[in-house]
Every structure is written in structure tokens, then in C-alpha cells.
Design a protein around this motif. Structure first.
Motif, PDB file in Angstrom:
ATOM      1  N   THR B 164       0.957  -1.333   0.017  1.00 40.28           N
ATOM      2  CA  THR B 164      -0.067  -0.033  -0.161  1.00 40.28           C
ATOM      3  C   THR B 164       0.688   1.208  -0.041  1.00 40.28           C
ATOM      4  OG1 THR B 164      -0.202   0.137   2.339  1.00 40.28           O
ATOM      5  CG2 THR B 164      -1.749  -1.223   1.314  1.00 40.28           C
ATOM      6  N   ARG B 172      -5.820   2.482   0.632  1.00 39.58           N
ATOM      7  CA  ARG B 172      -4.907   1.826   1.299  1.00 39.58           C
ATOM      8  C   ARG B 172      -5.976   0.741   2.030  1.00 39.58           C
ATOM      9  NH1 ARG B 172      -1.221   4.787   4.723  1.00 39.58           N
ATOM     10  NH2 ARG B 172      -0.198   5.014   2.739  1.00 39.58           N
ATOM     11  N   ARG B 173      -7.036   1.325   2.634  1.00 43.46           N
ATOM     12  CA  ARG B 173      -8.067   0.759   3.303  1.00 43.46           C
ATOM     13  C   ARG B 173      -8.644  -0.493   2.476  1.00 43.46           C
ATOM     14  NH1 ARG B 173      -7.277   5.093   6.289  1.00 43.46           N
ATOM     15  NH2 ARG B 173      -6.976   4.755   8.428  1.00 43.46           N
ATOM     16  N   TRP B 176      -6.816  -3.206   2.000  1.00 42.39           N
ATOM     17  CA  TRP B 176      -6.616  -4.252   3.035  1.00 42.39           C
ATOM     18  C   TRP B 176      -7.781  -5.261   3.086  1.00 42.39           C
ATOM     19  CZ3 TRP B 176      -6.133  -0.227   7.607  1.00 42.39           C
ATOM     20  CH2 TRP B 176      -4.789   0.543   7.616  1.00 42.39           C
ATOM     21  N   ASP B 177      -8.878  -4.831   2.519  1.00 45.82           N
ATOM     22  CA  ASP B 177      -9.978  -5.891   2.405  1.00 45.82           C
ATOM     23  C   ASP B 177      -9.621  -6.745   1.351  1.00 45.82           C
ATOM     24  OD1 ASP B 177     -11.583  -4.584   4.095  1.00 45.82           O
ATOM     25  OD2 ASP B 177     -12.505  -3.092   2.683  1.00 45.82           O
ATOM     26  N   ARG B 180      -7.312  -9.011   2.964  1.00 45.67           N
ATOM     27  CA  ARG B 180      -8.172 -10.192   3.957  1.00 45.67           C
ATOM     28  C   ARG B 180      -8.848 -11.423   3.483  1.00 45.67           C
ATOM     29  NH1 ARG B 180      -9.576  -5.197   6.559  1.00 45.67           N
ATOM     30  NH2 ARG B 180      -8.391  -4.980   8.332  1.00 45.67           N
ATOM     31  N   SER B 193       5.578  -3.669   5.446  1.00 44.30           N
ATOM     32  CA  SER B 193       5.021  -2.424   5.544  1.00 44.30           C
ATOM     33  C   SER B 193       6.010  -1.584   6.502  1.00 44.30           C
ATOM     34  CB  SER B 193       3.603  -2.685   5.972  1.00 44.30           C
ATOM     35  OG  SER B 193       2.882  -1.485   6.258  1.00 44.30           O
ATOM     36  N   GLU B 198      -1.306  -0.473   9.361  1.00 44.55           N
ATOM     37  CA  GLU B 198      -1.501  -1.479   8.385  1.00 44.55           C
ATOM     38  C   GLU B 198      -1.146  -2.955   9.103  1.00 44.55           C
ATOM     39  OE1 GLU B 198      -0.744  -0.956   4.349  1.00 44.55           O
ATOM     40  OE2 GLU B 198       0.901  -2.247   4.440  1.00 44.55           O
ATOM     41  N   ARG B 201      -3.691  -3.744  11.898  1.00 43.84           N
ATOM     42  CA  ARG B 201      -4.980  -4.139  11.324  1.00 43.84           C
ATOM     43  C   ARG B 201      -5.060  -5.357  10.690  1.00 43.84           C
ATOM     44  NH1 ARG B 201      -8.689   0.011  10.235  1.00 43.84           N
ATOM     45  NH2 ARG B 201      -8.316   1.713  11.704  1.00 43.84           N
ATOM     46  N   LEU B 202      -3.769  -5.628   9.987  1.00 46.52           N
ATOM     47  CA  LEU B 202      -3.901  -6.806   9.068  1.00 46.52           C
ATOM     48  C   LEU B 202      -3.314  -8.055   9.603  1.00 46.52           C
ATOM     49  CD1 LEU B 202      -5.358  -6.485   6.278  1.00 46.52           C
ATOM     50  CD2 LEU B 202      -3.039  -5.861   5.282  1.00 46.52           C
ATOM     51  N   CYS B 203      -2.435  -7.919  10.356  1.00 51.48           N
ATOM     52  CA  CYS B 203      -1.287  -8.942  10.493  1.00 51.48           C
ATOM     53  C   CYS B 203      -1.914  -9.753  11.780  1.00 51.48           C
ATOM     54  CB  CYS B 203      -0.022  -8.750  10.644  1.00 51.48           C
ATOM     55  SG  CYS B 203       0.709  -7.730   9.473  1.00 51.48           S
TER      56      CYS B 203
END
Lengths: 363, 336
Positions: B164, B172-173, B176-177, B180, B193, B198, B201-203
Motif C-alpha cells: 500500500t 489503502r484501506r 486491506w479488504d 483479507r 510494511s 497496516e 489491522r491486518l497481521c
């Protein structure tokens, strides 16, 4: 194999869709040929319009006429009216008028032969050429008649080359030039931009060997080279009435195109190997390509160029490709006849292949 | 390897560039099915690490095992198993998006129909661009394409290198989707990253990396909790309550009244404090509004571990960052 064909397909697709590349690859050479052909072809500097005044009318005189009619690049017309022929010469319709006077056969048999010969001396190159040409043909005829020596064949370089239209000289040159530009500029530009954009690196992350990618690219360029050559020749034949030597000339031209193209494709790879970015690649391509374009006898014969420049001419790979193509195209020479040109091109290809493999960077 | 659920096992991995030790003997494992993040500033060694795992760069020492296969010395077997998204997008000019998908699939021996290519583009949300050329994409779309290319071989693991970077927060958000969704379908995702948000939220797990070393590794929340850092809970109430009342809530270390009906609570466990605050408010029949929790973040973890801040595009540069030369790679916006 399927992957490889897919790559080849994609390569072609990209070329066909790139209008700019399409223009430079296919239309520019044709355009250039047309332009040069129209501008320089009109002077007819390379065609002799010869008028023969046949006042003799014997079979011997007729055989002289026939001989002249068979000389390539000489347009022979026959008349019986001497005065009319000389008037036409003054009008500039002919380069020269040769008179076969009455009783020519008889004096010919006695071994003395003085034929009235008139030429247009307003064009120095043309007049000296036409004199030597006619002289040579007559010498041949007399030798043949007296039987003291076997008959000459008119393959003397000077006459054959100059005996053709300019366009006949130009077309093989343009074919050679387009192979050179396509090889050097297109290959180096494409691969440097692939490297700059990280395409090569991304492909390295796939299980496919990069050699597949490169060989597909090279094949695409070689096929393109053949199409280029065919297109230039086709336009030359249909629009400019180019003479193509009889025999499997096009096949031989195809072989030469492939050999020449591989030599320039490797130079292109070399440029791609040493150039950091597209701009440097373009500059380097110009440094190599531009002198070649003008000093390899593409547009004009380099035989008449000053002596000091001859070593440079001889150092250009393009000189050899252009010469070989011309020999094959105009004179119908065999590939064996142009073997040294082929050797020079293959050596060039090998040297630059080794250099580029050594210096190539993927990123 | 597979018995312990690890899909990547890295031991003592080292890479030098002349004098510089870019990756200094790091070891870690990635569990099958997780989203694993390598967090660190530019120049930390994240990309070098990734490239060695991807088989693009030869390590100077150590071992990498991916799904039971040793990556080096012959990375070809592993290249078949993994999907790779590199920082610089690899795009052909004059190839339509679906054709690019096709050609890249073909390099894995997968020959998709046009419809199947478009389906893959659909997965990353750019199906409507199937007939466009790559140079007609925005930065976010180009990234989606490059992620789609990382999925062409239906990989066991997908590697995303700063997926991102250079995108605006909204793009960017949205990305993320996409990531996911990839993980939801069962693909292990390894990403790098330098955005702490990021990673957080993601990892599932994060390795914090700096100067070629892994400083710490674990689930983001666990790393944050380890700090024992305090969170700040701010809110407004529909009517004023006594400060002592709020200060007495479970887990509150400090309590301040702000302008109007605003309050600020400092807590070591924000979750517990918020729960008890809401309970108290219900008892008192007071409405809690504008509730906001500013917890400790991975940014703080990073600061704690390395003594300097992460280079973050969104954060204003400060003194700590000035000592860290900031090298920006990536995508110059929508140009490519």
C-alpha cells in the motif's frame, strides 16, 4: 512450449498495438525509400537510354543490337533515321547514340571498325559511364566475332552497379538499414525499459527461465525483420519497378536478412546491457546507428567517398550486409559469393552476444 | 515442517552488500494460513529478506524452507508455490489487463480463458478494467493488478512487498479488504510494511525489523501490551459526573475533566476501562458520546524497541527520523 508461444504472441501484440513502433519499423523504411527514390531516381543517372541507328540492317548489325538490348540497365531503342536520333539526343532524350553505318558488316569482317558514337556531355558522370559501357560491349562483340578470345560476360562491377536504376541500388540498402535500426533501437529500447520498470525482475519471480522470455523476444525481432524486408521489397517492386535478379533471390535475401538481423539484435542487447536507462540506450543506439546509416553505402555508393573514410566504411557491419544484399538482389550472386560478408556479420553477432551476456544486468 | 504448522522456516538468514549487513542472521517461522507482517522503516532489510525467500536474491548464509522445500540453491520449485508482488510493478505496455494475467499465468503453465482472467481481476476489484492497458490505471488499481499477478498460480503463500506504499488512506484501506479476502480463502500472506496501522489491522503476527535484525515478534496486540503502555480514553457525557466517580473506575490511573462535558481517562488496560465506564454510565443514566481510545500502537512498540520512529508518510517528520535517511521506492502515483 505453450508458454513460449504465448510470450511470442504477446510480443507481437505489443508491437502491433504500438503505433509509434509500427511506424518506425514498417512505414518509415518504405517512406524513406519512396522519398529517396522519387528525389534521386528522377535524374536517371543510373540508366542509359541508348539509341542505335541501324543503317546496316544485316544479321551482324542485328546481333550488335541484340547484345546491347541484353545489357542490364541499358534501355536500347533502335531507329533507322540518323538525323532524328541526333535531334532526340540534343533534346536530352538519350544519353548516347550509336550508329551502325551501312556496310558495317563488311568492314567488321575486315577487322577495322569505327562506329560513329554521339553522347550527351552535359552530364559528366553519365557521359564517361556511357562511353566506357559502350566501349566495353563493343570490345566484347569484337572478341566474340574474331574468336581470338572467349566472349566476355558483362559482369564487371562498375557497369553492373551503375547500369541499374538508383532505386535498384537503394532497395537493398533500405532493407539493410531497417534491419539495423530495428535490431539496435527496438531491442535495446524494449529491454532497457523492461529492466527499468522491473518487468525482468518480476519475470524472474516466476518459474519460467528468462531465456524463454528473451528468445521469444529475439524470434519476434527476427520475424519482424523478415516482414520488414519483404515489405520494402514489395513496395519497391510494385511502386518503383525494382529489378530482382532471377533465381531464388528472395530466399537468399531472407537468409541474409536473418543473419544481418541477428548481428544487429545482439548489438541491441549489448546497448541494453551497458545502458542504465532508456535515454542512455537511445543515445548509445544513435552513436552506433547514425554513422552506420550514412557511411555504409545505404543511400549512395561509398566507392566514390574519400579514401580516408574507407577504413570507417569497412568497420561498419552494415556495410557488409548492404553489400551482400545488393550482390544477391541485383546480380543474383550466390550466398557463397557473399560468404565473407556473412562471416563478418556472424562474427559481429558472436562478439556482441558474448559481451552482452557478460554485461547484462537484470535490475 | 508441515507437522508443526509452519509454512516458512527461516534460520540464521544473512545477506551482505559489501560492508553493509542488510540482513543479519535472522530466524523466524510463518504459520500456515496466517497474515504475517514484517514491519520496519525503509532500509531495515524487509525487502531483502522477502527477496531471498522468493528466490530472487541469493543469501550469504542461513536456510529458508518453504512448504517443505529448501529455497536455495535451486529456487524453481518454490517459485511455483508462491505468488510474488514486488515493489516495482512489472507491467507490459500495450497488453490489456486480462492479457497480462493470461501471460503471467502461462509462465506457471496455467492457461486461463479470458473469462477466468477477468474472474481473477474481479477478486482484486478491477474487473471493469480488464480491457484497459496497464498505463491507464491509478496507483491503487496498479497495485491491485500487481496483487492479482501474485495470485495467478493459486499460490500457497503470497508475498506482498509494501502493497500500500504510495496510496492514499482510502485506497489503502480498500486494499486491506482485498488482502483479507486472499487470506480468508486459505492463502498464507506475508507482507512488509512501514505503516504500523497496516500491520496492526491486518497481521496475525508481526516481526519488527530494524537494521537487519528482528527486534521482536508476535501478535500486534501482544507486542503493544508488553510495553505496558497507557491508553487515553476520551469522551463526552450528556451531563456532568463527579470526577472522583470516574477516577474510581476499575483500571483508571488518572482522570481529567476537559472543556464542556469532556473527560479524559488514562488507563493501562483501555478495554477494561471502557467497559466499566459504559456500565457506570448506564447506572447513572448518562449517555457516553464521542468515545475515543488512543491506545499504544505498534509505533510506540517500534520506538521502544529501536529508539527511533518508523518512517511513516502520514506522520510529520521529526528529529528521530532525520537520522534515518528516508528512501522512497514504489509507485509514483498513477503514472504507470
Amino acid at each position: 512450449m505453450k508458454t513460449w508461444l504465448d510470450l511470442l504472441h504477446a510480443d507481437f501484440q505489443m508491437m502491433v498495438r504500438n503505433r509509434q513502433a509500427l511506424f518506425w519499423t514498417f512505414f518509415f523504411p518504405v517512406l524513406l525509400m519512396g522519398l529517396m527514390g522519387v528525389v534521386f531516381g528522377q535524374e536517371d543517372a543510373f540508366t542509359m537510354n541508348l539509341q542505335i541507328v541501324n543503317q546496316d540492317g544485316t544479321p551482324a548489325a542485328q546481333s550488335v543490337v541484340t547484345t546491347f538490348e541484353q545489357v542490364p540497365g541499358v534501355k536500347t531503342t533502335v531507329t533507322a533515321d540518323r538525323q532524328q536520333a541526333l535531334d532526340a539526343l540534343k533534346e536530352g532524350d538519350y544519353a548516347a547514340v550509336l550508329v551502325l553505318p551501312p556496310g558495317m558488316a563488311a568492314s567488321f569482317a575486315k577487322g577495322s571498325l569505327a562506329l560513329p558514337f554521339f553522347y550527351d556531355n552535359s552530364n559528366m558522370i553519365q557521359s564517361s559511364t556511357v562511353q566506357s559501357l559502350v566501349q566495353q560491349v563493343l570490345t566484347e562483340i569484337s572478341y566474340r566475332a574474331t574468336g581470338t578470345q572467349p566472349a566476355f560476360t558483362l559482369q564487371s562491377q562498375g557497369i553492373a552497379a551503375l547500369g541499374f536504376d538508383y532505386i535498384d541500388f537503394l532497395v537493398p540498402g533500405i532493407v539493410a538499414m531497417s534491419l539495423m535500426t530495428n535490431g539496435i533501437y527496438a531491442v535495446s529500447g524494449t529491454f532497457v525499459s523492461y529492466r527499468e520498470k522491473g518487468v525482468l525482475r518480476r519475470l524472474k519471480a516466476t518459474p519460467m527461465p528468462l531465456t524463454s522470455f528473451i528468445s521469444a523476444g529475439v524470434l519476434m525481432h527476427l520475424i519482424t525483420a523478415l516482414i520488414q524486408a519483404a515489405l520494402v521489397i514489395a513496395v519497391g517492386v510494385f511502386l518503383f519497378n525494382v529489378h530482382v535478379a532471377s533465381g531464388p533471390t528472395l530466399l537468399k535475401v531472407g537468409v541474409l536478412a536473418l543473419i544481418g538481423s541477428s548481428s544487429f539484435v545482439t548489438i541491441g542487447f549489448f546497448v541494453a546491457a551497458v545502458a542504465k536507462n532508456v535515454e542512455i540506450a537511445a543515445a548509445l543506439g544513435n552513436i552506433i546507428g547514425t554513422p552506420m546509416m550514412f557511411l555504409s553505402g545505404i543511400f549512395f555508393p561509398m566507392e566514390n567517398a574519400p579514401a580516408w573514410i574507407q577504413p570507417v566504411v569497412k568497420a561498419m557491419p552494415l556495410t557488409y550486409l548492404a553489400n551482400a544484399l545488393r550482390d544477391v538482389f541485383i546480380k543474383g550472386a550466390t550466398l557463397w559469393f557473399v560468404r565473407w560478408d556473412i562471416v563478418v556479420l556472424l562474427v559481429t553477432a558472436t562478439v556482441f552476444l558474448v559481451l552482452s551476456v557478460r554485461m547484462f544486468r537484470w535490475e | 515442517m508441515q507437522s508443526d504448522g509452519h509454512v516458512i522456516d527461516i534460520r540464521d538468514l544473512t545477506k551482505r552488500y559489501g560492508e553493509l549487513v542488510a540482513v543479519d542472521g535472522i530466524s523466524f517461522s510463518v504459520a500456515r494460513g496466517e497474515v504475517f507482517g514484517i514491519l520496519g522503516p525503509n532500509g531495515a532489510g524487509k525487502t531483502t529478506t522477502l527477496e531471498m525467500v522468493e528466490g530472487l536474491r541469493k543469501p550469504d548464509g542461513g536456510s529458508i524452507v518453504v512448504d517443505g522445500h529448501s529455497v536455495w540453491p535451486s529456487p524453481k520449485a518454490v517459485k511455483r508455490l508462491i505468488g510474488v508482488q514486488l515493489q516495482a510493478t512489472a507491467l507490459f505496455d500495450y497488453q490489456k489487463l486480462w492479457e497480462i494475467i493470461y501471460v503471467f499465468g502461462s509462465t506457471y503453465g496455467i492457461h486461463r480463458s479470458r473469462r477466468e482472467c477477468v474472474e481473477l481481476l474481479e477478486r482484486v476489484g478491477i474487473a471493469e478494467k480488464a480491457e484497459a492497458y496497464a498505463d491507464q490505471l491509478s496507483g491503487g488499481q496498479a497495485q491491485r493488478l500487481s496483487i492479482a499477478l501474485a495470485l495467478v498460480n493459486d499460490p500457497v503463500i503470497t508475498f506482498l512487498d509494501e502493497p500500500t506504499t504510495g496510496l492514499d488512506p482510502r485506497a489503502r484501506r480498500a486494499l486491506w479488504d482485498v488482502i483479507r479476502e486472499i487470506n480468508y480463502r486459505g492463502t498464507t500472506v506475508v507482507l512488509t510494511s512501514h505503516y504500523m496501522e497496516e500491520a496492526e489491522r491486518l497481521c496475525d503476527r508481526v516481526a519488527v525489523m530494524d537494521h537487519g535484525h528482528i527486534m521482536d515478534i508476535g501478535p500486534p496486540q501482544q507486542l503493544i501490551n508488553k510495553l505496558g503502555a497507557e491508553a487515553v480514553v476520551t469522551f463526552t457525557l450528556s451531563r456532568r459526573l463527579p470526577l472522583a466517580d470516574l477516577g474510581g473506575l476499575e483500571g483508571v490511573n488518572d482522570c481529567r475533566a476537559q472543556e464542556e462535558l469532556g473527560y479524559e481517562l488514562v488507563a493501562s488496560d483501555a478495554q477494561r476501562v471502557v467497559m466499566s465506564l459504559l456500565d457506570r454510565a448506564r447506572e447513572q443514566d448518562v449517555r457516553v458520546e464521542n468515545l475515543d481510545v488512543k491506545g499504544a500502537t505498534l509505533e510506540d512498540v517500534f520506538l521502544q524497541l529501536t529508539g527511533h520512529k518508523l518512517a511513516d508518510d502520514e506522520a510529520a517528520p521529526d528529529g528521530a527520523e532525520a537520522s534515518q535517511p528516508r528512501r522512497r521506492f514504489g509507485f509514483g502515483g498513477g503514472g504507470r
